[in-house]
Design an enzyme around this catalytic site. Structure first.
Site, short mmCIF file in Angstrom:
data_model
loop_
_atom_site.label_atom_id
_atom_site.label_comp_id
_atom_site.label_asym_id
_atom_site.label_seq_id
_atom_site.Cartn_x
_atom_site.Cartn_y
_atom_site.Cartn_z
N GLU A 66 7.16 9.18 -26.69
CA GLU A 66 7.36 8.00 -27.55
C GLU A 66 6.92 8.18 -29.01
O GLU A 66 7.50 7.57 -29.92
CB GLU A 66 6.59 6.78 -26.98
CG GLU A 66 7.02 6.32 -25.61
CD GLU A 66 6.38 7.12 -24.47
OE1 GLU A 66 5.37 7.81 -24.73
OE2 GLU A 66 6.91 7.09 -23.35
N ASP A 106 -2.21 15.96 -18.20
CA ASP A 106 -1.67 17.06 -17.38
C ASP A 106 -1.38 18.26 -18.28
O ASP A 106 -1.43 18.16 -19.50
CB ASP A 106 -0.39 16.61 -16.67
CG ASP A 106 0.68 16.17 -17.66
OD1 ASP A 106 0.74 14.98 -17.97
OD2 ASP A 106 1.43 17.03 -18.15
N GLY A 134 0.98 15.62 -22.13
CA GLY A 134 0.77 16.93 -21.53
C GLY A 134 0.26 17.88 -22.61
O GLY A 134 0.68 17.79 -23.77
N GLU A 164 -2.21 2.39 -20.04
CA GLU A 164 -2.74 2.91 -21.30
C GLU A 164 -3.33 1.80 -22.17
O GLU A 164 -4.25 2.03 -22.95
CB GLU A 164 -1.64 3.63 -22.08
CG GLU A 164 -1.12 4.87 -21.38
CD GLU A 164 0.15 5.43 -22.00
OE1 GLU A 164 0.29 6.65 -22.05
OE2 GLU A 164 1.02 4.64 -22.43
N1 SAH Z 1 8.46 6.29 -14.18
C1 SAH Z 1 7.17 6.64 -14.78
C2 SAH Z 1 7.41 7.55 -15.96
C3 SAH Z 1 6.16 8.06 -16.67
S1 SAH Z 1 6.64 9.18 -17.89
C4 SAH Z 1 6.46 5.36 -15.18
O1 SAH Z 1 7.15 4.40 -15.56
O2 SAH Z 1 5.22 5.30 -15.13
C5 SAH Z 1 5.12 9.81 -18.46
C6 SAH Z 1 4.44 9.12 -19.61
O3 SAH Z 1 3.27 9.86 -19.97
C7 SAH Z 1 5.27 9.02 -20.88
O4 SAH Z 1 5.00 7.77 -21.51
C8 SAH Z 1 4.81 10.20 -21.75
O5 SAH Z 1 4.64 9.83 -23.11
C9 SAH Z 1 3.47 10.64 -21.15
N2 SAH Z 1 3.38 12.05 -20.69
C10 SAH Z 1 2.29 12.54 -20.03
N3 SAH Z 1 2.47 13.84 -19.70
C11 SAH Z 1 3.69 14.21 -20.17
C12 SAH Z 1 4.44 15.44 -20.11
N4 SAH Z 1 3.99 16.51 -19.49
N5 SAH Z 1 5.68 15.44 -20.69
C13 SAH Z 1 6.17 14.34 -21.31
N6 SAH Z 1 5.50 13.16 -21.36
C14 SAH Z 1 4.27 13.06 -20.80
#
Ligand code: SAH
Length: 231
Positions: free
Chosen positions: A173, A196, A77, A11
């Site tokens: 976050e 997503d 999302g 990001e």
């Molecule tokens: N182990 C993975 C976890 C990614 S979590 C890693 O370290 O890359 C997903 C990230 O994208 C989080 O920072 C969150 O803020 C964001 N995100 C995107 N789509 C999301 C959803 N459907 N629900 C919650 N967070 C989502």
């Protein structure tokens, strides 16, 4: 100085491409990059996933650099059919959808101590971001972004967040950074591109679209930094 916090490297990488980095400092396990973009002072950091890492990063950034504002930028999302993959969600307020002391009679999402559910974003920043996305011809929506320590894919969880908080996007976050900024009186805003649809497809969509989404927010930030007046 403008502070920019992203949860993940993917990001922040595109944002840093437009930045002249002068110095790197480490504190609390977080690397802070200091430099300029379009002649304005910036401090950027990757905080890691979830509310605790986000809170650590925001508080450390405020104590070390006293930024005039903090932006949390990344992916999320979607919770509405008005936002599709790569579109932009701009928060005018943040909620923590997994904060729940309602068995004690509190409203769902109440952050005890500061006693609010919705953490307000800085109006001037929201307005400027909204102008930037409009100028870039991006599809965007201003509204409530909901944060919690879970990757939302469950339809009933999604319905809950929409019903209780009128959330337009969910991530992990923003509201933690918002809470830290609120108690420190640091102006802040959250800008997220949709990666997503927060449903059973998400585990497929997310890895595919996360880079596209990150590129879109980087373009918004580039224009925002040019436009915003500091001080
Ligand atoms: N182990 C993975 C976890 C990614 S979590 C890693 O370290 O890359 C997903 C990230 O994208 C989080 O920072 C969150 O803020 C964001 N995100 C995107 N789509 C999301 C959803 N459907 N629900 C919650 N967070 C989502």
């Amino acid at each position: 100085m403008i502070g920019i916090i992203c949860a993940m490297r993917v990001e922040l990488d595109r944002i840093r491409e437009n930045m002249e980095i002068r110095e790197e400092q480490e504190c609390s396990g977080i690397h802070f990059y200091l430099g300029t973009m379009h002649g304005k002072e910036l401090v950027t950091a990757v905080c890691g996933i979830g509310k605790v890492f986000a809170g650590i990063c925001a508080q450390t950034m405020i104590l070390m650099y006293h930024p005039d504002m903090i932006l949390n930028v990344g992916v999320a999302g979607t919770l509405t059919d008005k936002l599709d993959i790569a579109d932009i969600a701009v928060a005018d307020k943040l909620v923590q959808h997994d904060m729940d002391t309602s068995p004690l009679g509190d409203p769902k999402g109440l952050i005890s101590g500061i006693n609010i559910v919705e953490i307000p974003c800085d109006e001037r920043i929201v307005k400027t971001i909204a102008e930037c996305v409009h100028e870039l011809h991006m599809n965007a929506l201003v509204g409530t972004i909901a944060s919690g320590d879970q990757f939302v894919v469950d339809p009933s969880r999604k319905e809950f967040i929409v019903r209780e908080f009128s959330g337009i996007a969910c991530e992990m976050e923003g509201a933690a950074i918002g809470q830290v900024c609120y108690v420190n009186q640091t102006p802040f805003c959250v800008i997220r591109a949709i990666s997503d649809s927060a449903n059973e497809q998400s585990h497929m969509d997310y890895p595919e679209f996360v880079k596209l989404a990150a590129a879109n927010t980087a373009n918004v930030i580039d224009l925002f930094v040019q436009r915003i007046r500091i001080g």
